[in-house]
Motif scaffolding. Structure first.
Motif, PDB file in Angstrom:
ATOM      1  N   ALA A   1       0.699  -1.171  -0.429  1.00 32.33           N
ATOM      2  CA  ALA A   1       0.152   0.211  -0.107  1.00 32.33           C
ATOM      3  C   ALA A   1       0.361   1.558   0.302  1.00 32.33           C
ATOM      4  O   ALA A   1       0.289   2.362  -0.485  1.00 32.33           O
ATOM      5  CB  ALA A   1      -0.593  -0.151   1.585  1.00 32.33           C
TER       6      ALA A   1
ATOM      7  N   LEU B   1      -4.381  -5.653  -7.748  1.00 33.96           N
ATOM      8  CA  LEU B   1      -4.924  -4.396  -6.597  1.00 33.96           C
ATOM      9  C   LEU B   1      -4.892  -5.421  -5.434  1.00 33.96           C
ATOM     10  O   LEU B   1      -5.483  -5.389  -4.117  1.00 33.96           O
ATOM     11  CB  LEU B   1      -6.538  -5.115  -6.922  1.00 33.96           C
ATOM     12  CG  LEU B   1      -6.669  -3.621  -8.668  1.00 33.96           C
ATOM     13  CD1 LEU B   1      -8.213  -3.543  -8.570  1.00 33.96           C
ATOM     14  CD2 LEU B   1      -5.999  -2.401  -8.067  1.00 33.96           C
TER      15      LEU B   1
ATOM     16  N   LEU C   1      -4.513  -3.393  -2.121  1.00 31.47           N
ATOM     17  CA  LEU C   1      -5.745  -2.612  -0.958  1.00 31.47           C
ATOM     18  C   LEU C   1      -5.949  -3.972   0.114  1.00 31.47           C
ATOM     19  O   LEU C   1      -6.854  -3.779   0.480  1.00 31.47           O
ATOM     20  CB  LEU C   1      -7.124  -2.780  -2.159  1.00 31.47           C
ATOM     21  CG  LEU C   1      -7.017  -1.772  -3.272  1.00 31.47           C
ATOM     22  CD1 LEU C   1      -8.299  -1.818  -4.300  1.00 31.47           C
ATOM     23  CD2 LEU C   1      -6.904  -0.228  -2.577  1.00 31.47           C
ATOM     24  N   HIS C   2      -5.983  -5.322  -0.101  1.00 35.95           N
ATOM     25  CA  HIS C   2      -6.618  -6.485   0.868  1.00 35.95           C
ATOM     26  C   HIS C   2      -7.269  -6.330   1.323  1.00 35.95           C
ATOM     27  O   HIS C   2      -8.612  -6.321   2.546  1.00 35.95           O
ATOM     28  CB  HIS C   2      -5.921  -5.616   2.244  1.00 35.95           C
ATOM     29  CG  HIS C   2      -4.433  -5.476   2.101  1.00 35.95           C
ATOM     30  ND1 HIS C   2      -3.383  -6.924   1.732  1.00 35.95           N
ATOM     31  CD2 HIS C   2      -3.261  -4.361   2.472  1.00 35.95           C
ATOM     32  CE1 HIS C   2      -2.153  -6.471   1.960  1.00 35.95           C
ATOM     33  NE2 HIS C   2      -1.489  -4.998   2.327  1.00 35.95           N
TER      34      HIS C   2
ATOM     35  N   LYS D   1      -9.754  -4.261   0.806  1.00 36.20           N
ATOM     36  CA  LYS D   1     -10.917  -3.333   0.859  1.00 36.20           C
ATOM     37  C   LYS D   1     -11.042  -1.964  -0.284  1.00 36.20           C
ATOM     38  O   LYS D   1     -10.678  -1.304  -1.297  1.00 36.20           O
ATOM     39  CB  LYS D   1      -9.953  -1.937   1.670  1.00 36.20           C
ATOM     40  CG  LYS D   1      -9.634  -2.410   2.423  1.00 36.20           C
ATOM     41  CD  LYS D   1      -9.020  -1.790   3.258  1.00 36.20           C
ATOM     42  CE  LYS D   1      -8.521  -2.700   4.770  1.00 36.20           C
ATOM     43  NZ  LYS D   1      -7.269  -1.310   5.647  1.00 36.20           N
ATOM     44  N   THR D   2     -12.270  -2.924  -1.182  1.00 37.24           N
ATOM     45  CA  THR D   2     -13.071  -2.031  -2.475  1.00 37.24           C
ATOM     46  C   THR D   2     -13.266  -0.761  -2.226  1.00 37.24           C
ATOM     47  O   THR D   2     -13.788  -0.516  -3.375  1.00 37.24           O
ATOM     48  CB  THR D   2     -13.781  -3.916  -3.532  1.00 37.24           C
ATOM     49  OG1 THR D   2     -15.609  -3.082  -2.014  1.00 37.24           O
ATOM     50  CG2 THR D   2     -13.454  -4.910  -3.280  1.00 37.24           C
TER      51      THR D   2
ATOM     52  N   LYS E   1     -11.937   1.039  -1.717  1.00 33.52           N
ATOM     53  CA  LYS E   1     -11.188   1.864  -1.883  1.00 33.52           C
ATOM     54  C   LYS E   1     -11.036   2.114  -3.749  1.00 33.52           C
ATOM     55  O   LYS E   1     -10.064   3.650  -3.870  1.00 33.52           O
ATOM     56  CB  LYS E   1      -9.754   1.468  -1.060  1.00 33.52           C
ATOM     57  CG  LYS E   1      -9.509   1.882   0.335  1.00 33.52           C
ATOM     58  CD  LYS E   1      -9.147   3.342   0.808  1.00 33.52           C
ATOM     59  CE  LYS E   1      -9.088   2.468   1.763  1.00 33.52           C
ATOM     60  NZ  LYS E   1      -8.973   4.283   3.195  1.00 33.52           N
ATOM     61  N   LEU E   2     -11.333   1.483  -4.115  1.00 31.63           N
ATOM     62  CA  LEU E   2     -11.578   1.385  -6.101  1.00 31.63           C
ATOM     63  C   LEU E   2     -11.675   2.864  -6.311  1.00 31.63           C
ATOM     64  O   LEU E   2     -11.021   3.093  -7.455  1.00 31.63           O
ATOM     65  CB  LEU E   2     -12.707  -0.009  -6.195  1.00 31.63           C
ATOM     66  CG  LEU E   2     -11.559  -1.287  -5.605  1.00 31.63           C
ATOM     67  CD1 LEU E   2     -12.867  -2.208  -6.031  1.00 31.63           C
ATOM     68  CD2 LEU E   2     -10.609  -1.248  -6.606  1.00 31.63           C
TER      69      LEU E   2
ATOM     70  N   GLU F   1     -11.175   5.918  -4.882  1.00 31.80           N
ATOM     71  CA  GLU F   1      -9.833   6.138  -5.293  1.00 31.80           C
ATOM     72  C   GLU F   1      -9.058   6.586  -6.128  1.00 31.80           C
ATOM     73  O   GLU F   1      -8.472   7.137  -6.533  1.00 31.80           O
ATOM     74  CB  GLU F   1      -8.858   6.144  -3.947  1.00 31.80           C
ATOM     75  CG  GLU F   1      -9.771   6.574  -2.088  1.00 31.80           C
ATOM     76  CD  GLU F   1      -9.064   6.190  -1.315  1.00 31.80           C
ATOM     77  OE1 GLU F   1      -7.297   6.165  -1.527  1.00 31.80           O
ATOM     78  OE2 GLU F   1      -9.441   6.126  -0.260  1.00 31.80           O
TER      79      GLU F   1
END
Length: 315
Positions: free
Chosen positions: A53, A101, A104-105, A107-108, A110-111, A113
């Motif tokens: 990240a 991706l 992002l672990h 964390k959808t 955050k997409l 962004e």
């Protein structure tokens, strides 16, 4: 002839190695791209590992600074108008993409962004499974078994990510995705998807290459396949003639299976050892000359070199 390249690792290689992004020995440095006639280059941010990240943010900042430093040869290409300016001018359009991706672990949320950052295309996974998907490489005793193909599909988070990416207009790249994941994404698909740097498994049977079914599905959704210059995925030749012939074989097979609108370029420069005859982007014109002399018409070559890729990127 001007061209579009759907994938290179130049951004990551420059940042990690300290080599000059502008005029150094990289395979796709800014000055080499200008010299080569490149109308647009997709620059991938590649992330992998615990600090992925943070590395994404570092890469994004580096990309922006390199655009400023290379303003004489690069210009961001976010729209069709931007691309037309580059195609008809002297600069190379820079297009930001993401390879995996996983940072992002899962964390959808955050997409969006990524969309705000200007990301045009993204793949869910690289060579190792993450919260979203499985790769098309299966490892045995720590080494990839290129003869086996991964059938597992997307995770629930991966399916969620696909829906969000489609809603954002970020193009989905399946180049490192498992057969099961590719099937989920491509079956009955309406929006174009891309295999940004992949070849044909029928020509050279390794799991990183696409099956004929996948090629047809990509063609069916209006997508494209960017032919990869890596020797591991082209074939076993060692000379410049071998390399150009092998690229030509993959191109011709993909056209045979999916039609002339599905084929494009995805060099993988700065992510691969220099292949004989295509050591860097300045040699791409030699490939075009070879193709013209070996059965590819000028009209089809224009589609391969830039028209097909541009249609998908700037729809």
């Amino acid at each position: 002839m001007r061209y579009v390249d759907l994938h290179c690792d130049t951004l990551t290689e420059a940042l990690k190695s300290g080599q000059s992004f502008t005029d150094g020995s990289l395979q796709a440095s800014a000055e080499k791209l200008k010299k080569s006639g490149c109308a647009a280059q997709c620059f991938a941010i590649f992330t992998q590992g615990e600090n992925s990240a943070a590395f994404f943010e570092e890469s994004l900042n580096y990309y922006r600074s390199m655009l400023d430093l290379s303003a004489n040869s690069l210009a961001e290409a976010k729209t069709s108008a931007d691309f037309d300016c580059c195609l008809n001018g002297a600069k190379t359009g820079a297009i930001l993409t993401v390879e995996s991706l996983g940072f992002l672990h899962g964390k959808t949320d955050k997409l969006p962004e990524l969309k705000a950052c200007g990301v045009k295309m993204a793949s869910l996974v690289w060579n190792y499974e993450n919260e979203l998907a499985y790769p098309n490489l299966i490892f045995k005793n720590g080494l990839p078994d290129f003869k086996k193909r991964e059938v597992r599909g997307l995770t629930p988070k991966g399916r969620e990510a696909v829906e969000i990416l489609d809603s954002l207009g970020i193009i989905i790249d399946i180049s490192h995705l498992s057969d099961g994941g590719a099937e989920e994404i491509l079956k009955n698909r309406k929006a174009p998807a891309v295999a940004s740097h992949s070849n044909a498994a029928e020509v050279f049977d390794v799991s990183r290459n696409l099956t004929d079914k996948q090629i047809r599905l990509l063609a069916g959704c209006g997508g494209v396949v960017g032919v990869n210059f890596c020797k591991d995925f082209l074939g076993m030749g060692t000379t410049a003639r071998d390399t150009l012939e092998e690229v030509s074989m993959h191109i011709k097979h993909i056209i045979k299976v999916g039609g002339e609108d599905v084929i494009a370029l995805g060099s993988d420069f700065d992510g691969i050892p220099a292949p004989a005859g295509l050591e860097d982007c300045t040699k791409i014109q030699s490939l075009f000359e070879f193709l013209l002399k070996n059965g590819i018409s000028s009209a089809v070559l224009e589609k391969i070199s830039y028209k097909n890729a541009a249609r998908v990127l700037f729809a």
